[in-house]
Design an enzyme around this catalytic site. Structure first.
Site, PDB file in Angstrom:
ATOM      1  N   THR A 132       0.844  -1.192   0.000  1.00 44.28           N
ATOM      2  CA  THR A 132       0.000   0.000   0.000  1.00 44.28           C
ATOM      3  C   THR A 132       0.883   1.246   0.000  1.00 44.28           C
ATOM      4  OG1 THR A 132      -0.202   0.273   2.407  1.00 44.28           O
ATOM      5  CG2 THR A 132      -1.738  -1.262   1.331  1.00 44.28           C
ATOM      6  N   ALA A 164       1.907   2.706  -2.647  1.00 42.17           N
ATOM      7  CA  ALA A 164       2.954   2.318  -3.599  1.00 42.17           C
ATOM      8  C   ALA A 164       3.199   3.339  -4.701  1.00 42.17           C
ATOM      9  CB  ALA A 164       2.593   0.968  -4.233  1.00 42.17           C
ATOM     10  N   SER A 165       2.588   4.517  -4.622  1.00 41.21           N
ATOM     11  CA  SER A 165       2.740   5.486  -5.712  1.00 41.21           C
ATOM     12  C   SER A 165       3.882   6.470  -5.493  1.00 41.21           C
ATOM     13  CB  SER A 165       1.437   6.260  -5.918  1.00 41.21           C
ATOM     14  OG  SER A 165       1.089   6.977  -4.742  1.00 41.21           O
ATOM     15  N   SER A 166       4.502   6.451  -4.313  1.00 42.60           N
ATOM     16  CA  SER A 166       5.626   7.365  -4.057  1.00 42.60           C
ATOM     17  C   SER A 166       6.416   6.864  -2.858  1.00 42.60           C
ATOM     18  CB  SER A 166       5.140   8.798  -3.815  1.00 42.60           C
ATOM     19  OG  SER A 166       4.407   8.881  -2.599  1.00 42.60           O
ATOM     20  N   GLY A 167       7.581   7.482  -2.643  1.00 42.94           N
ATOM     21  CA  GLY A 167       8.348   7.251  -1.440  1.00 42.94           C
ATOM     22  C   GLY A 167       8.736   5.800  -1.208  1.00 42.94           C
ATOM     23  N   ILE A 168       8.631   5.379   0.056  1.00 47.57           N
ATOM     24  CA  ILE A 168       9.037   4.030   0.449  1.00 47.57           C
ATOM     25  C   ILE A 168       8.230   2.971  -0.293  1.00 47.57           C
ATOM     26  CG2 ILE A 168       9.077   2.395   2.378  1.00 47.57           C
ATOM     27  CD1 ILE A 168       9.616   4.841   4.216  1.00 47.57           C
ATOM     28  N   SER A 209       7.715   3.780  12.438  1.00 49.15           N
ATOM     29  CA  SER A 209       8.693   4.859  12.390  1.00 49.15           C
ATOM     30  C   SER A 209       9.535   4.793  13.654  1.00 49.15           C
ATOM     31  CB  SER A 209       7.973   6.205  12.313  1.00 49.15           C
ATOM     32  OG  SER A 209       8.860   7.286  12.539  1.00 49.15           O
ATOM     33  N   TYR A 226       1.340  12.714  13.946  1.00 48.53           N
ATOM     34  CA  TYR A 226       2.059  11.638  13.247  1.00 48.53           C
ATOM     35  C   TYR A 226       2.712  10.704  14.269  1.00 48.53           C
ATOM     36  CZ  TYR A 226       5.524   9.326  10.286  1.00 48.53           C
ATOM     37  OH  TYR A 226       6.292   8.389   9.641  1.00 48.53           O
TER      38      TYR A 226
END
Length: 312
Positions: free
Chosen positions: A16, A18-22, A145, A158
């Protein structure tokens, strides 16, 4: 006896965010290692572009538009994965975002939305994944995190959401172990990562948001995720500062608080900003693994990480 998992090259992996970053870095690395990849996110055009690029290069990937805050969407991702591949070996709950600003200046509606994505998204994904993973054995990997154990000012909501992710993940692991279910449960705890995270975050500061240096590349977290997919571990701290910061908050909390106060100025760039909601309510469609404010156009590694942007 330790749970035996398949090599990544033999796996079907759902990711999930999955469109950017990690998430994007993990999807690309998994595909290049031979996995069949199910990419899920709200950013439909970006997902379809990346999946098409991977397929054109000879890899196996599909895109599924989905919002992790909606349980029906996560159930649909599971159905699509089963219809396409017949099973799932690893499910990665990665989708998440942040809000920069003081807690007493953060709109409650935005804070609740953040929890719908960061916490409930992990819950929804986990519950959708468990029947699939229990059927043949597999790995559930939740991206937390370093602030699952520590805290950072100006990203209080966050931090709270990542504490909640850890609590849920730990309790779920214990229940599955009690049932002797063939599912490993791993919490990934990266330090600050160079992704579009600050650009996607809501921001209620008067300066543009950034993450403090040093940052690690998204590919380092992706490698840790895939290692846990094949070789299970309870918790994986990624980056030396993740180890240092979490240890400080456990052993010397007063000193850790004083050190954390110094992060307030280091989360602001010297550029004015106005209040905005980032991608809390709408997809970003950026298709980037690296953050916009921290890249070096002359660095070929940065160029490689940026080659996933969809064409106009």
């Amino acid at each position: 006896m330790a749970l035996k998992l398949k090599p990544v090259a033999e796996q079907v992996i759902v990711i999930t965010g999955a469109s950017s970053g990690i998430g994007l870095a993990t999807a690309m690395l998994a595909a290049h290692q031979g996995a069949r990849v199910v990419m899920a996110a709200r950013s439909r055009s970006t997902l379809e572009h990346v999946a098409a690029e991977l397929v054109r290069d000879g890899f196996d990937a599909i895109a599924v538009e989905a919002d992790v805050s909606v349980r029906d969407d996560m159930d649909r991702v599971a159905r699509v994965a089963m219809e396409r591949y017949g099973h799932v070996d690893t499910w990665v709950n990665n989708a998440g975002l942040s809000i920069f600003g003081r807690l007493d200046e953060t709109p409650e509606e935005d804070a609740q939305r953040l929890f719908q994505v960061n916490f409930w998204g992990v819950v929804h994904g986990s519950l959708a994944a468990l029947p699939l993973l229990k059927a043949h054995g597999g790995a559930l990997i939740n991206v937390g995190s370093e602030v699952s154990d520590a805290s950072v000012p100006l990203q209080g909501m966050y931090s709270a959401s990542k504490h909640a992710v850890k609590g849920f993940t730990d309790a779920l692991r214990i229940e599955l172990e009690a049932d002797k279910a063939p599912v490993s449960v791993t919490l990934i705890q990266p330090t600050a990562v160079d992704t579009p995270f600050p650009e996607h975050a809501a921001n209620y500061m008067d300066q543009a948001a950034k993450l403090p240096s040093p940052m690690i590349p998204a590919e380092k977290v992706a490698a840790a995720i895939l290692e846990a997919a094949a070789d299970p571990d309870r918790e994986v701290k990624v980056g030396a500062l993740s180890v240092i910061n979490t240890t400080m908050f456990k052993l010397l909390p007063g000193l850790a608080d004083r050190m954390a106060k110094k992060q307030m100025g280091r989360q602001q760039r010297n550029a004015p900003s106005h209040p905005h909601q980032g991608t809390l309510y709408a997809p970003g469609e950026c298709g980037e693994t690296a953050g916009f404010g921290n890249s070096n156009p002359a660095d070929p590694d940065d160029a490689m990480r940026r080659n996933t942007r969809p064409s106009a």
